[in-house]
Design an enzyme around this catalytic site. Structure first.
Site, mmCIF file in Angstrom:
data_model
loop_
_atom_site.group_PDB
_atom_site.id
_atom_site.type_symbol
_atom_site.label_atom_id
_atom_site.label_comp_id
_atom_site.label_asym_id
_atom_site.label_seq_id
_atom_site.Cartn_x
_atom_site.Cartn_y
_atom_site.Cartn_z
ATOM 1 N N VAL A 54 -67.611 153.667 58.133
ATOM 2 C CA VAL A 54 -67.225 155.071 57.992
ATOM 3 C C VAL A 54 -66.368 155.494 59.187
ATOM 4 O O VAL A 54 -65.331 156.139 59.020
ATOM 5 C CB VAL A 54 -68.465 155.983 57.830
ATOM 6 N N LYS A 57 -62.851 154.156 58.829
ATOM 7 C CA LYS A 57 -62.025 154.881 57.855
ATOM 8 C C LYS A 57 -61.706 156.291 58.317
ATOM 9 O O LYS A 57 -60.596 156.779 58.128
ATOM 10 C CB LYS A 57 -62.727 154.916 56.488
ATOM 11 N N GLU A 58 -62.663 156.943 58.918
ATOM 12 C CA GLU A 58 -62.469 158.337 59.311
ATOM 13 C C GLU A 58 -61.528 158.505 60.502
ATOM 14 O O GLU A 58 -60.725 159.427 60.520
ATOM 15 C CB GLU A 58 -63.822 158.994 59.632
ATOM 16 N N SER A 59 -61.640 157.638 61.506
ATOM 17 C CA SER A 59 -60.901 157.889 62.753
ATOM 18 C C SER A 59 -60.260 156.664 63.372
ATOM 19 O O SER A 59 -59.607 156.784 64.407
ATOM 20 C CB SER A 59 -61.852 158.489 63.789
ATOM 21 N N TYR A 168 -60.883 156.190 49.424
ATOM 22 C CA TYR A 168 -61.798 156.274 50.561
ATOM 23 C C TYR A 168 -63.064 155.469 50.282
ATOM 24 O O TYR A 168 -63.477 154.636 51.094
ATOM 25 C CB TYR A 168 -62.144 157.746 50.822
#
Length: 185
Positions: A54, A57-59, A168
Site C-alpha cells: 500500500v 502504491k500510495e507514495s 490501484y
C-alpha cells in the site's frame, strides 16, 4: 574520436548515473520506511508485506507525499481517517500534519487498513474489497455492490466503476504478492 561520439558517450554516462542515483534514492526511501511499517503491522496484526504494498502504491515510499485532496504521507491519509485513528487510540493534540511523520502515518494507515479489512471479512477475499474502499471510499464500494453482500472478489473487481481504483487494487495485489514471494511466503 569525433565530437558526436564524445557527446554521446557523456550523455550515456549521465543517463546511467541518473538512473543509478534514482535507484539508490528509491532504495534508501524504501529501507527507511521498513521499520515504521513493521511496527505498525505488528501492532495491528496486518501482514507487513501488505502495508508495504500500500505504501509503495500510495507514495512510492516518500514520507512527505501530499495528495490532490489533502492526503498526507506514506499511506496518503485523509484528515477524517487520521482523526478517526487518533480518537480510537486516544492520541492527544493530534493534527493532520502529524501524518507526515512516517511512524504516525503507518500506524494510522495500518489501523485504517485493518478497519476496512474487517468490514469485508465475509468475502472470499476481503483484500480486494478493502483496497477498493481504502482508495475510493466505502460509499463507492457500496454503490458498486448495489446492495449485494460482498462475497465474490473476482466479480467485484469487474464492478469497480473507476478505472484508477481497479488499477490501484490490481497493482497493490500484485506488489503484495511480490513482497510475500521475497519473504518466501
Amino acid at each position: 574520436m569525433t565530437v558526436t561520439r564524445v557527446i554521446l558517450s557523456v550523455a550515456a554516462v549521465a543517463v546511467i548515473f541518473a538512473v543509478g542515483l534514482r535507484w539508490w534514492w528509491q532504495t534508501r526511501l524504501e529501507q527507511a520506511a521498513e521499520k515504521p511499517i513493521l511496527v505498525a503491522a505488528r501492532r495491528y496484526g496486518i501482514d507487513p508485506a501488505l502495508v508495504k504494498a500500500v505504501v509503495w502504491k500510495e507514495s512510492r515510499f516518500h514520507p512527505d507525499a501530499r495528495g490532490s485532496v489533502g492526503e498526507l504521507g506514506l499511506m496518503q491519509l485523509r484528515q477524517d481517517a487520521a482523526r478517526e485513528w487518533a480518537a480510537a487510540e486516544h492520541v492527544a493534540g493530534f493534527a493532520h500534519e502529524h501524518c507526515l511523520d512516517p511512524g504516525t502515518n503507518t500506524l494510522a494507515g495500518t489501523w485504517y487498513l485493518r478497519k476496512v479489512l474487517q468490514r469485508y471479512a465475509q468475502a472470499d477475499d476481503p483484500l480486494t474489497f478493502a483496497l477498493a474502499d481504502y482508495n475510493a471510499g466505502r460509499g463507492n464500494v457500496l454503490k458498486w455492490l448495489n446492495g449485494a453482500a460482498p462475497t465474490n472478489s473476482t466479480a467485484f473487481l469487474q464492478l469497480i466503476g473507476f478505472p484508477m481504483t481497479k488499477e490501484y487494487v490490481t497493482a497493490v495485489l500484485g506488489r503484495y504478492a511480490e513482497y510475500r514471494a521475497e519473504r518466501g511466503l
